[in-house]
Write a protein that holds these residues in place. Structure first.
Motif, mmCIF file in Angstrom:
data_model
loop_
_atom_site.group_PDB
_atom_site.id
_atom_site.type_symbol
_atom_site.label_atom_id
_atom_site.label_comp_id
_atom_site.label_asym_id
_atom_site.label_seq_id
_atom_site.Cartn_x
_atom_site.Cartn_y
_atom_site.Cartn_z
ATOM 1 N N LEU A 75 0.818 -1.217 0.000
ATOM 2 C CA LEU A 75 0.000 0.000 0.000
ATOM 3 C C LEU A 75 0.853 1.268 0.000
ATOM 4 O O LEU A 75 0.330 2.378 -0.089
ATOM 5 N N ILE B 164 -7.914 -1.870 -0.464
ATOM 6 C CA ILE B 164 -7.325 -0.579 -0.867
ATOM 7 C C ILE B 164 -6.521 -0.768 -2.155
ATOM 8 O O ILE B 164 -6.618 0.004 -3.105
ATOM 9 N N ALA C 275 -6.732 6.544 -0.434
ATOM 10 C CA ALA C 275 -6.036 5.377 0.104
ATOM 11 C C ALA C 275 -5.567 5.651 1.531
ATOM 12 O O ALA C 275 -5.725 4.820 2.425
ATOM 13 N N ARG D 152 -8.559 5.928 3.793
ATOM 14 C CA ARG D 152 -9.190 4.622 3.986
ATOM 15 C C ARG D 152 -8.362 3.757 4.937
ATOM 16 O O ARG D 152 -8.915 3.090 5.815
#
Lengths: 305, 305
Positions: free
Chosen positions: A179, A215, A229, A232
């Motif tokens: 991520l 995500i 992102a 979240r």
């Protein structure tokens, strides 16, 4: 009014000192990045003395310290008190540092035992003591951070608590996971739908490790906007914390939130999504208040002057 | 029997190739660490040709590929099919690589759309196709890994799936969190009480971010044995996955587990704690089978020879 004592909140990454009068008002204040992590064991005394000299404190001024300075590997270990722990009684287990000209005491942290319930805190107990000293606040407290604590106070006693690795998970996932790039480009706005939806999913019972991957998938499929992102990720982690912690809410849907700035705003927004009311208190005010309360008990003769 | 095709499982970190006859039996096999991550876009063809040359494959032998070679940033993007996706029909969306002397096709991955349900897979769909081709297996599949998948197959169609960031969380927490030193010293034995207790706590509804901190707290308070920390971390993460995924179990308490070695043993132990029966299948066997099935549909004239 004359200086009564110095009060120090000595955390992992920050040092903060107040010169207090007998009523607990701050006559002067200092802070720096000289937290426990920046201090070898023999650096604590010179760091403290330099800050005291900078505010002109006399060599007989006593000092009360809370936080990681009392951890193993800190300045001197102040063993944990065990739950249930009287918040007014923390001072009684303060340790005095030997071999100093000055009277310096470090307050204990608090631990909780019991298989699967083991937990520890250092610093937050002094914030809770401050809230108790100030206004007799009881009930459930939420203290967000790298390792967020949820603590229950009843009649001046810390009866139980739990720690959530919320802030640390945010950091390691932001820096080291798949991520990373998405979150680096983000804004993390806690007023965004992305944040609120994430909290709602988690308090609705979703699994954290599944939602984390969503995500990535949303970004691959939809090119989901980068600011989303970060918001979240934050919403999922805070939502997971609230979903687990609210089992301790019992009849009241209300907590005392100890936070400020963007962190306070994010938790206030998330608690609102979960239908939990909160009163927000500033953690620095509370720790100063808790240190003052301990100092009054440690040095009553000075307070009476 | 003469070679019919080459079948390649080209993942993020590994390359695996089989020379297959028309019945799907492996005449030769190659594997290496030349996964997608080790290959720039112009390296895929030379890597493939070098392995084909090493097993003496003719220049007219066709090749079918599954996995990350078909991702954006891989060799050539093979766009996702969307759920529900026919497992027998994957071949129809295979893309043919232009400009090669050899006939090389890359099978598509599968995606799932819908707000909060977005998900993607590349490679696992070919394992599921293999299970369907071999024995018509339906129901819920558990495919553990860096990004574990739980997938539902009904009548030869992949109808839905969810991904859990289990393996990646284990890696980043082991390498970059406050648990690092404890886990590094550990053994991660899935037959240990530490593993089983951790799974039980999670399937009993505990919050993951809370239980992660308990590893640290137990070590501070009890000097909990280091081997336990690794087993406990593994048990918590696998337990969190199972706790969230079993909502898709419906009436059957049974899954097909696609795994081998220590990973299979850990998931078998964890599923048993959760009261879920499993049949374990080897993922490499299944992907080879799925690739063969696609090749039969792509080149029926060769199979008939």
């Amino acid at each position: 009014m004359a200086p009564f004592c110095a009060a120090v909140d000595w955390g992992t990454t920050n040092f903060r000192l107040w010169l207090l009068d007998a009523n607990g008002a701050a006559l002067a204040e200092r802070s720096s990045g000289e937290g426990m992590r920046a201090c070898q064991p023999d650096r604590f005394e010179p760091v403290l003395e330099a800050h005291l000299a900078a505010i002109g404190a006399g060599s007989d001024l006593p000092v009360v310290v809370a936080g990681m300075a009392g951890a193993r590997g800190g300045w001197r270990e102040a063993p944990y008190r065990e739950t249930p722990a009287s918040l007014e009684g923390l001072y009684a287990d303060a340790i005095k540092i030997d071999g100093l000209a000055r009277d310096v005491r470090i307050l204990p942290g608090v631990c909780q035992r019991g298989k699967g319930r083991e937990d520890v805190m250092r610093g937050e107990e002094t914030q809770l003591a401050g809230a108790w000293a100030e206004s007799g606040t009881t009930g459930l407290f939420c203290l967000p951070g790298t390792h967020s604590k949820w603590a229950r106070v009843e009649e001046g006693g810390l009866v139980g608590f739990a720690t959530y690795m919320t802030g640390e998970l945010f950091a390691v996932l932001s820096q080291h996971s798949i991520l990373r790039e998405m979150v680096a480009a983000g804004e993390g706005d806690s007023t965004s739908p992305a944040f609120q939806d994430a909290v709602e999913e988690m308090v609705g019972g979703a699994g954290l490790t599944e939602k984390l991957f969503s995500i990535r998938a949303a970004s691959l499929l939809d090119g989901a906007a980068a600011p989303d992102a970060k918001a979240r990720l934050s919403g999922l982690l805070i939502g997971a914390e609230i979903a687990a912690a609210r089992k301790d809410l019992r009849e009241q849907m209300e907590v005392t939130l100890v936070a400020d700035g963007a962190q306070a705003k994010a938790y206030e927004a998330a608690l609102a999504v979960a239908g939990i009311a909160c009163r927000t208190r500033d953690g620095q005010d509370l720790v100063r208040r808790g240190l003052h309360s301990a100092a009054l008990a440690l040095w009553p003769e000075r307070a009476a002057v």
